[in-house]
Design a protein around this motif. Structure first.
Motif, PDB file in Angstrom:
ATOM      1  N   TYR A  31      40.383 -25.332  -1.128  1.00 45.43           N
ATOM      2  CA  TYR A  31      41.795 -25.278  -1.518  1.00 45.43           C
ATOM      3  C   TYR A  31      41.965 -24.513  -2.833  1.00 45.43           C
ATOM      4  CZ  TYR A  31      42.148 -28.955   1.976  1.00 45.43           C
ATOM      5  OH  TYR A  31      42.082 -29.676   3.141  1.00 45.43           O
ATOM      6  N   ASP A  43      56.936 -23.456  13.632  1.00 43.27           N
ATOM      7  CA  ASP A  43      55.496 -23.239  13.480  1.00 43.27           C
ATOM      8  C   ASP A  43      54.786 -23.344  14.817  1.00 43.27           C
ATOM      9  OD1 ASP A  43      55.751 -22.877  10.790  1.00 43.27           O
ATOM     10  OD2 ASP A  43      55.182 -24.917  10.267  1.00 43.27           O
ATOM     11  N   THR A  56      49.361 -36.763   1.046  1.00 37.53           N
ATOM     12  CA  THR A  56      48.784 -35.478   0.673  1.00 37.53           C
ATOM     13  C   THR A  56      47.427 -35.730   0.020  1.00 37.53           C
ATOM     14  OG1 THR A  56      50.979 -34.549   0.373  1.00 37.53           O
ATOM     15  CG2 THR A  56      49.154 -33.365  -0.658  1.00 37.53           C
ATOM     16  N   ASN A  62      44.077 -22.404  -3.698  1.00 36.37           N
ATOM     17  CA  ASN A  62      45.490 -22.292  -4.081  1.00 36.37           C
ATOM     18  C   ASN A  62      46.131 -23.655  -4.334  1.00 36.37           C
ATOM     19  OD1 ASN A  62      45.386 -19.487  -3.793  1.00 36.37           O
ATOM     20  ND2 ASN A  62      45.802 -19.641  -1.605  1.00 36.37           N
ATOM     21  N   ARG A  63      45.293 -24.704  -4.273  1.00 35.42           N
ATOM     22  CA  ARG A  63      45.762 -26.084  -4.499  1.00 35.42           C
ATOM     23  C   ARG A  63      46.818 -26.505  -3.488  1.00 35.42           C
ATOM     24  NH1 ARG A  63      41.779 -27.926  -7.118  1.00 35.42           N
ATOM     25  NH2 ARG A  63      42.892 -29.504  -8.279  1.00 35.42           N
ATOM     26  N   ASP A  64      46.749 -25.935  -2.277  1.00 37.32           N
ATOM     27  CA  ASP A  64      47.710 -26.245  -1.205  1.00 37.32           C
ATOM     28  C   ASP A  64      47.101 -27.285  -0.264  1.00 37.32           C
ATOM     29  OD1 ASP A  64      45.775 -24.439  -0.406  1.00 37.32           O
ATOM     30  OD2 ASP A  64      47.095 -23.389   0.983  1.00 37.32           O
ATOM     31  N   PHE A  65      46.976 -28.502  -0.756  1.00 33.38           N
ATOM     32  CA  PHE A  65      46.279 -29.562  -0.048  1.00 33.38           C
ATOM     33  C   PHE A  65      47.016 -29.997   1.215  1.00 33.38           C
ATOM     34  CE2 PHE A  65      44.893 -29.820  -4.446  1.00 33.38           C
ATOM     35  CZ  PHE A  65      43.528 -29.736  -4.268  1.00 33.38           C
ATOM     36  N   HIS A  66      46.228 -30.297   2.240  1.00 34.99           N
ATOM     37  CA  HIS A  66      46.767 -30.767   3.506  1.00 34.99           C
ATOM     38  C   HIS A  66      47.263 -32.201   3.386  1.00 34.99           C
ATOM     39  CE1 HIS A  66      44.283 -27.446   5.100  1.00 34.99           C
ATOM     40  NE2 HIS A  66      45.170 -27.432   6.059  1.00 34.99           N
ATOM     41  N   ASP A  67      48.024 -32.607   4.388  1.00 33.44           N
ATOM     42  CA  ASP A  67      48.418 -34.004   4.498  1.00 33.44           C
ATOM     43  C   ASP A  67      47.440 -34.708   5.429  1.00 33.44           C
ATOM     44  OD1 ASP A  67      50.641 -33.695   2.877  1.00 33.44           O
ATOM     45  OD2 ASP A  67      51.954 -33.213   4.550  1.00 33.44           O
TER      46      ASP A  67
END
Length: 75
Positions: free
Chosen positions: A56, A3, A40, A58-63
């Motif tokens: 969010y 990444d 998370t 897409n419910r792709d929560f950050h850490d």
């Protein structure tokens, strides 16, 4: 990590390492930190529930990280 390398190519910044930690040569400030805690984000814990839905979808929560700064390198 891959990444970091791919973002390096897209941004035009120059990837380097200090104490085995990736950073960019163009940075005027680099913080080298020791990770103390990671979790998370929990959508139920937002005090403004609209933030979870709008930021969010897409419910792709950050850490979330808590870290101790061990070195601050300034140019």
């Amino acid at each position: 990590s891959s990444d970091v390398c791919s973002s390096d190519l897209k941004s035009g910044l120059t990837l380097t390492h200090i104490d085995s930690v990736p950073c960019f040569e163009e940075a005027s400030l680099v913080l080298l930190c020791r990770k103390l805690y990671v979790q998370t984000l929990n959508p139920e814990q937002f005090t403004d529930r609209t933030v979870a839905d709008s930021c969010y979808p897409n419910r792709d929560f950050h850490d979330l990280y808590i870290a101790e700064i061990e070195k601050a390198l300034v140019r």
